[in-house]
Design a protein around this motif. Structure first.
Motif, PDB file in Angstrom:
ATOM      1  N   TYR A 263       0.663  -8.099 -12.957  1.00  0.00           N
ATOM      2  CA  TYR A 263       0.092  -6.762 -13.050  1.00  0.00           C
ATOM      3  C   TYR A 263       0.352  -6.023 -11.744  1.00  0.00           C
ATOM      4  O   TYR A 263       0.272  -6.606 -10.663  1.00  0.00           O
ATOM      5  N   GLN A 264       0.614  -4.750 -11.868  1.00  0.00           N
ATOM      6  CA  GLN A 264       0.863  -3.934 -10.685  1.00  0.00           C
ATOM      7  C   GLN A 264      -0.248  -2.887 -10.586  1.00  0.00           C
ATOM      8  O   GLN A 264      -0.392  -2.027 -11.445  1.00  0.00           O
ATOM      9  N   TRP A 265      -1.048  -3.001  -9.521  1.00  0.00           N
ATOM     10  CA  TRP A 265      -2.186  -2.106  -9.307  1.00  0.00           C
ATOM     11  C   TRP A 265      -2.041  -1.494  -7.930  1.00  0.00           C
ATOM     12  O   TRP A 265      -1.930  -2.217  -6.940  1.00  0.00           O
ATOM     13  N   LYS A 266      -2.076  -0.196  -7.844  1.00  0.00           N
ATOM     14  CA  LYS A 266      -1.779   0.475  -6.582  1.00  0.00           C
ATOM     15  C   LYS A 266      -2.820   0.185  -5.505  1.00  0.00           C
ATOM     16  O   LYS A 266      -2.549   0.339  -4.313  1.00  0.00           O
ATOM     17  N   TYR A 267      -4.012  -0.230  -5.906  1.00  0.00           N
ATOM     18  CA  TYR A 267      -5.075  -0.479  -4.940  1.00  0.00           C
ATOM     19  C   TYR A 267      -5.228  -1.961  -4.598  1.00  0.00           C
ATOM     20  O   TYR A 267      -6.229  -2.358  -4.018  1.00  0.00           O
ATOM     21  N   TRP A 268      -4.249  -2.771  -4.956  1.00  0.00           N
ATOM     22  CA  TRP A 268      -4.417  -4.210  -4.751  1.00  0.00           C
ATOM     23  C   TRP A 268      -4.608  -4.556  -3.280  1.00  0.00           C
ATOM     24  O   TRP A 268      -5.431  -5.421  -2.933  1.00  0.00           O
ATOM     25  N   PHE A 269      -3.854  -3.892  -2.392  1.00  0.00           N
ATOM     26  CA  PHE A 269      -3.948  -4.234  -0.967  1.00  0.00           C
ATOM     27  C   PHE A 269      -5.292  -3.801  -0.391  1.00  0.00           C
ATOM     28  O   PHE A 269      -5.889  -4.524   0.418  1.00  0.00           O
ATOM     29  N   ILE A 270      -5.788  -2.632  -0.819  1.00  0.00           N
ATOM     30  CA  ILE A 270      -7.099  -2.181  -0.348  1.00  0.00           C
ATOM     31  C   ILE A 270      -8.170  -3.171  -0.780  1.00  0.00           C
ATOM     32  O   ILE A 270      -9.040  -3.566   0.009  1.00  0.00           O
ATOM     33  N   ALA A 271      -8.105  -3.580  -2.065  1.00  0.00           N
ATOM     34  CA  ALA A 271      -9.087  -4.539  -2.563  1.00  0.00           C
ATOM     35  C   ALA A 271      -8.974  -5.864  -1.815  1.00  0.00           C
ATOM     36  O   ALA A 271      -9.984  -6.436  -1.384  1.00  0.00           O
TER      37      ALA A 271
END
Length: 452
Positions: A263-271
């Motif tokens: 899955y590609q989620w743009k907020y993954w790094f923030i999370a």
């Protein structure tokens, strides 16, 4: 144009909701584990049944350690005469249990006048009175003694009974005037070995060391010298379980499965980074409390637990600092080596964290709810990880199959293309080997997904 802009704005990704969810999760776990740590003060039905005589049930309550239970009845018009009952579970073929009062201002082993019940290897039982002096702490044999000195506690009607593995000793005690039933220092203990009428040394776990209390027999309220330390240990355990043992693995799941594949989620790094920082902060606070507790411990030390905790804190700090300050750029030629190190150290730390948390639970010996609650949390995290991993494999196999089919079609088209007289499109090369001009054999110039 205006319609498109409005549509684009309304469909833009919303800020992640993970942080309110994490806050809620943390509060829930904190309340749950706090409630689990505070076991009920009501005595068990089995103990209550064993101490009930002539339809009258004495006051009774669970004690703070060793799963022990205590009951008492203040005899009418005789405030210095009390019927006492003490129960504990002896699981082995032999063992002993003890309860006594101390004439000093604080409950402690030395000076205690005690009744001790012994379970012999042949299955029989015995109970007698003992005077625990400083010689006992030095290793001298502890043998029965008559407490017949002036101004001393008098034990009478000594009895011992058992039901299943619960053993109960009881007596009527006559307290001298120097004792105050509103502030009575009492001590209890459980051991695993006995040689005849001599109880051998008990274990030196936290439960054994903390088996003292000052109790008000009128209000049923007890206060322990180590009560604040027990509360600190509870906070220490909760912070470490939530910080090191739950949030850090959760942050790893976000980095592994939401960065690009499956899955590609743009907020993954923030999370990922915020979950790790919160987990690291809570774990560090718990670790610092553990150091304070270890420094204040006069009678015990847990060397392996301490060494693992220091190792975990040191290398987790290194992991966080390097990730925040010294992480190579994506185009750096050393980036792949940094990724390998970061992942390997992260997984190794998680394994050590799990081991050390279970060792801490074994040391603390709280209610079994702690252990099974954390096993349940780990089971949930493992199930989530397994589901994502299965999805990763399925998506990878599907993508690989599509790539092979496209490559097969391209090879077939190349084999059927005319080879003589020049290309039929005005002298240009046939546009079949690049997937429509995308290049590299992949349609649209996209790379096939990689299995992480």
């Amino acid at each position: 144009m205006s319609s498109n802009m409005c549509s684009s704005t309304s469909n833009s990704p919303k800020p992640p909701l993970i942080f309110p969810l994490l806050t809620t999760l943390f509060l829930f776990l904190f309340l749950f584990l706090s409630a689990a740590a505070q076991s009920s003060s009501e005595c068990s039905d089995q103990f209550r049944e064993m101490i009930t005589t002539h339809g009258q049930t004495p006051n009774c309550r669970k004690l703070t350690t060793l799963k022990a239970e205590f009951g008492w009845t203040i005899l009418q018009n005789k405030t210095t005469t009390v019927d006492v009952f003490f129960g504990a579970r002896l699981d082995n073929d032999e063992g002993w249990l003890a309860w006594g009062v101390n004439p000093g201002h604080r409950p402690q082993m030395i000076g205690t006048r005690a009744m001790i019940g012994i379970k012999y290897k042949n299955g029989s039982f015995g109970v007698d009175t003992y005077n625990i002096t400083s010689d006992t702490k030095l290793g001298c044999p502890l043998l029965p003694s008559k407490l017949d000195e002036d101004d001393d506690v008098i034990f009478s009607n000594l009895q011992i009974r058992s039901q299943s593995d619960l053993v109960v000793i009881s007596a009527t005690i006559n307290l001298p005037s120097k004792y105050n039933i509103s502030r009575l220092p009492h001590v209890w203990q459980v051991g695993d070995e006995a040689d005849g009428n001599e109880p051998k040394k008990h274990p030196t776990t936290l439960q054994n060391v903390d088996s003292t209390e000052t109790i008000n027999l009128k209000t049923r309220i007890g206060h322990s010298v180590g009560q604040h330390r027990r509360h600190l240990r509870t906070v220490h355990g909760i912070l470490n379980i939530v910080g090191w043992g739950i949030l850090l693995p959760l942050g790893v799941i976000f980095a592994r499965y939401f960065r690009q594949f499956p899955y590609q989620w743009k907020y993954w790094f923030i999370a990922h980074i915020n979950i790790q920082i919160v987990g690291y902060t809570l774990g560090t606070i718990g670790w610092a409390i553990g150091l304070v507790l270890g420094h204040s411990s006069r009678y015990y030390t847990f060397r392996i637990h301490r060494i693992l905790a220091i190792f975990i804190f040191t290398f987790t700090t290194l992991q966080v600092m390097l990730a925040l300050r010294l992480k190579p750029e994506a185009t750096d030629e050393y980036r792949k080596y940094w990724d390998m190190y970061h992942q390997f150290l992260g997984y190794a730390l998680l394994a050590l964290i799990f081991v050390n948390i279970f060792q801490g639970i074994a040391i603390l010996k709280p209610d079994h709810t702690w252990k099974w609650a954390y096993i349940g949390v780990l089971g949930a995290l493992a199930a989530i990880t397994l589901a994502f991993q299965i999805r990763t494999w399925v998506k990878f196999l599907q993508s690989s199959k599509k790539e092979k089919e496209k490559e097969k079609d391209n090879n077939k088209s190349n084999a059927q293309a005319p080879t003589g007289g020049g290309p039929p499109n005005g002298g240009k090369q046939p546009l079949v080997d690049g997937g429509g001009g995308g290049g590299g054999g992949h349609p649209g110039g996209e790379e096939p997904p990689k299995l992480i």
